[in-house]
Design an enzyme around this catalytic site. Sequence first.
Site, PDB file in Angstrom:
ATOM      1  N   HIS A  51       1.006  -1.201  -0.010  1.00 11.57           N
ATOM      2  CA  HIS A  51       0.161  -0.065   0.101  1.00 11.57           C
ATOM      3  C   HIS A  51       0.830   0.935   0.040  1.00 11.57           C
ATOM      4  O   HIS A  51       2.210   1.211   0.351  1.00 11.57           O
ATOM      5  CB  HIS A  51      -0.899   0.089   1.178  1.00 11.57           C
ATOM      6  CG  HIS A  51      -1.910  -1.124   0.946  1.00 11.57           C
ATOM      7  ND1 HIS A  51      -3.033  -1.145   1.948  1.00 11.57           N
ATOM      8  CD2 HIS A  51      -2.386  -2.092   0.240  1.00 11.57           C
ATOM      9  CE1 HIS A  51      -3.951  -2.225   1.803  1.00 11.57           C
ATOM     10  NE2 HIS A  51      -3.485  -2.686   0.565  1.00 11.57           N
TER      11      HIS A  51
ATOM     12  N   GLU B  36       1.263   3.814   2.065  1.00  9.85           N
ATOM     13  CA  GLU B  36       1.964   3.950   3.282  1.00  9.85           C
ATOM     14  C   GLU B  36       3.269   3.221   3.434  1.00  9.85           C
ATOM     15  O   GLU B  36       4.430   3.519   3.823  1.00  9.85           O
ATOM     16  CB  GLU B  36       1.021   3.562   4.612  1.00  9.85           C
ATOM     17  CG  GLU B  36      -0.221   4.435   4.702  1.00  9.85           C
ATOM     18  CD  GLU B  36      -1.377   3.764   3.966  1.00  9.85           C
ATOM     19  OE1 GLU B  36      -2.473   4.083   4.430  1.00  9.85           O
ATOM     20  OE2 GLU B  36      -1.221   3.127   3.043  1.00  9.85           O
TER      21      GLU B  36
ATOM     22  N   CYS C 109      -1.766  -1.437   7.775  1.00 10.22           N
ATOM     23  CA  CYS C 109      -0.698  -0.232   7.376  1.00 10.22           C
ATOM     24  C   CYS C 109      -0.791   0.236   8.848  1.00 10.22           C
ATOM     25  O   CYS C 109       0.361   1.102   9.179  1.00 10.22           O
ATOM     26  CB  CYS C 109      -1.271   0.479   6.402  1.00 10.22           C
ATOM     27  SG  CYS C 109      -0.981  -0.175   4.562  1.00 10.22           S
TER      28      CYS C 109
ATOM     29  N   ALA D 133     -20.804   8.872 -28.664  1.00  8.47           N
ATOM     30  CA  ALA D 133     -20.331  10.006 -29.705  1.00  8.47           C
ATOM     31  C   ALA D 133     -21.508  10.168 -30.515  1.00  8.47           C
ATOM     32  O   ALA D 133     -21.973   9.334 -30.842  1.00  8.47           O
ATOM     33  CB  ALA D 133     -19.020   9.350 -30.442  1.00  8.47           C
TER      34      ALA D 133
ATOM     35  N   ARG E 257     -10.985   3.370 -21.600  1.00  3.56           N
ATOM     36  CA  ARG E 257     -11.218   1.803 -21.268  1.00  3.56           C
ATOM     37  C   ARG E 257     -10.246   1.195 -20.168  1.00  3.56           C
ATOM     38  O   ARG E 257     -10.600   0.580 -19.520  1.00  3.56           O
ATOM     39  CB  ARG E 257     -11.215   1.270 -22.422  1.00  3.56           C
ATOM     40  CG  ARG E 257     -12.154   1.544 -23.518  1.00  3.56           C
ATOM     41  CD  ARG E 257     -11.887   0.965 -24.848  1.00  3.56           C
ATOM     42  NE  ARG E 257     -13.044   0.904 -25.773  1.00  3.56           N
ATOM     43  CZ  ARG E 257     -13.125   0.568 -27.044  1.00  3.56           C
ATOM     44  NH1 ARG E 257     -12.239  -0.166 -27.472  1.00  3.56           N
ATOM     45  NH2 ARG E 257     -14.372   0.764 -27.857  1.00  3.56           N
TER      46      ARG E 257
ATOM     47  N   THR F 193     -25.256  -3.347 -31.000  1.00  3.44           N
ATOM     48  CA  THR F 193     -23.877  -2.501 -31.226  1.00  3.44           C
ATOM     49  C   THR F 193     -23.086  -3.646 -31.875  1.00  3.44           C
ATOM     50  O   THR F 193     -22.360  -3.346 -32.868  1.00  3.44           O
ATOM     51  CB  THR F 193     -23.102  -1.941 -29.912  1.00  3.44           C
ATOM     52  OG1 THR F 193     -24.218  -0.780 -29.746  1.00  3.44           O
ATOM     53  CG2 THR F 193     -21.817  -1.601 -30.050  1.00  3.44           C
TER      54      THR F 193
ATOM     55  N   LEU G  79     -13.831  -3.907 -28.440  1.00  2.92           N
ATOM     56  CA  LEU G  79     -13.810  -3.374 -26.900  1.00  2.92           C
ATOM     57  C   LEU G  79     -12.569  -3.614 -26.296  1.00  2.92           C
ATOM     58  O   LEU G  79     -12.591  -4.152 -25.080  1.00  2.92           O
ATOM     59  CB  LEU G  79     -14.868  -4.075 -26.413  1.00  2.92           C
ATOM     60  CG  LEU G  79     -16.260  -3.760 -26.953  1.00  2.92           C
ATOM     61  CD1 LEU G  79     -17.557  -4.353 -26.099  1.00  2.92           C
ATOM     62  CD2 LEU G  79     -16.684  -2.095 -27.020  1.00  2.92           C
TER      63      LEU G  79
ATOM     64  N   GLY H  70     -25.470   0.302 -27.481  1.00  5.73           N
ATOM     65  CA  GLY H  70     -26.122   1.548 -28.172  1.00  5.73           C
ATOM     66  C   GLY H  70     -27.118   2.301 -27.494  1.00  5.73           C
ATOM     67  O   GLY H  70     -27.286   2.204 -26.359  1.00  5.73           O
TER      68      GLY H  70
ATOM     69  N   LEU I  83     -27.912   2.467 -23.668  1.00  6.16           N
ATOM     70  CA  LEU I  83     -27.717   4.046 -22.916  1.00  6.16           C
ATOM     71  C   LEU I  83     -29.065   4.546 -22.454  1.00  6.16           C
ATOM     72  O   LEU I  83     -29.028   4.993 -21.060  1.00  6.16           O
ATOM     73  CB  LEU I  83     -27.000   4.722 -23.958  1.00  6.16           C
ATOM     74  CG  LEU I  83     -25.498   4.409 -24.472  1.00  6.16           C
ATOM     75  CD1 LEU I  83     -25.438   5.289 -25.424  1.00  6.16           C
ATOM     76  CD2 LEU I  83     -24.855   4.947 -23.163  1.00  6.16           C
TER      77      LEU I  83
END
Length: 352
Positions: A44, A46, A79, A149, A182, A194, A202, A281, A285
């Site tokens: 981590h 720390e 930690c 887009a 991505r 799509t 993708l 698509g 959405l």
Amino acid sequence: MHRCLELATLGAGEVAPNPMVGAVLVQRDRILAEGWHRAHGGPHAEVHCLNAWSGAVPEDATLYVNLEPCAHHGRTPPCADLIVERGVRKVVVGMQDPFPAVAGKGIERLRAAGVEVKVGILEQDCRWLNRRFLTSVELGRPYIILKWARSVDGYLDRHPRTAQEVQRISSPATDVLVHLWRSEEQAILVGSRTVINDDPQLTVRHVTGRQPLRVVIDRTGTSPATSRVYDASAPTLLFTSAPRVDVACEQVLIGEGQDVLPIVLAELHQRQVRSLLVEGGATVLNAFLAQGTWDEARVIEGTVHFGAGTIAPQPPAKPRAVTDHDRDRIALYVHDRLIPDDSTTPSITWPW
């Protein structure tokens, strides 16, 4: 604390499902050492910071960290114990960690050992930085980023379609930015339409980064088995109503009439997926928008004119930020849950 946040961002795309954390050891106005969480399963912030300071920690030194130090044994030791062992006398914490295994226990352990602890410095900025992790812990679902887009006249694509291919709207420079997005998220989702229309892969190709889990919603099993989303370049998780033997990927079955979005989000949360990038698509959405199940929306407007096609979704609110990128314009929308009003807008800027 600003420096902690800067360091923490260096772990973007690498530390999930863990949060991004930076740590700075300071004596008066001088930085003695610093570190950040670099990879999931690794030391981590720390630990990196204190290991970078080989000598005894000065009595008047202060350790700054943007998230509460852990107090439990996970893949690494607590930690909080290391901080006490190294003799740190004062710790400044950006925000308390709501993760059940921590949730104040790290702060309590430090104070019980006589360490002075101050909590709540740049807390809104700390929350914004780790909005993916916090959404997952507090709401029990991934942080959801909608991305699309649109042409300058408001369409996602041009009709009639003449080929199975992506119809370019954004510039090559913006495409590189999208691949960076991505790489920063753990999963990326599209619907069957799509896959059929665009045959997207993708994957992250234009930048160096981690490949997200590809998620496909195809209730009726209509996406071709030869689609690139089913290739071996990255893992794919398919949500469908009947098992498919013609594609080699993990599958989750959904019942007839079931609302698929809660099933998808529950499955991803169970897999410790903290963030989800939804690339379309229109049906997918709009489903997220209609249910109010989103956290960010990133809308790219190109210069191309389509004239007719699939109407782009209506943005969910007024944009929090608008910027020009190459020849495109990008608008960022943020759910009121994250930033209730303009007075609490974090000072952290978006990297693009």
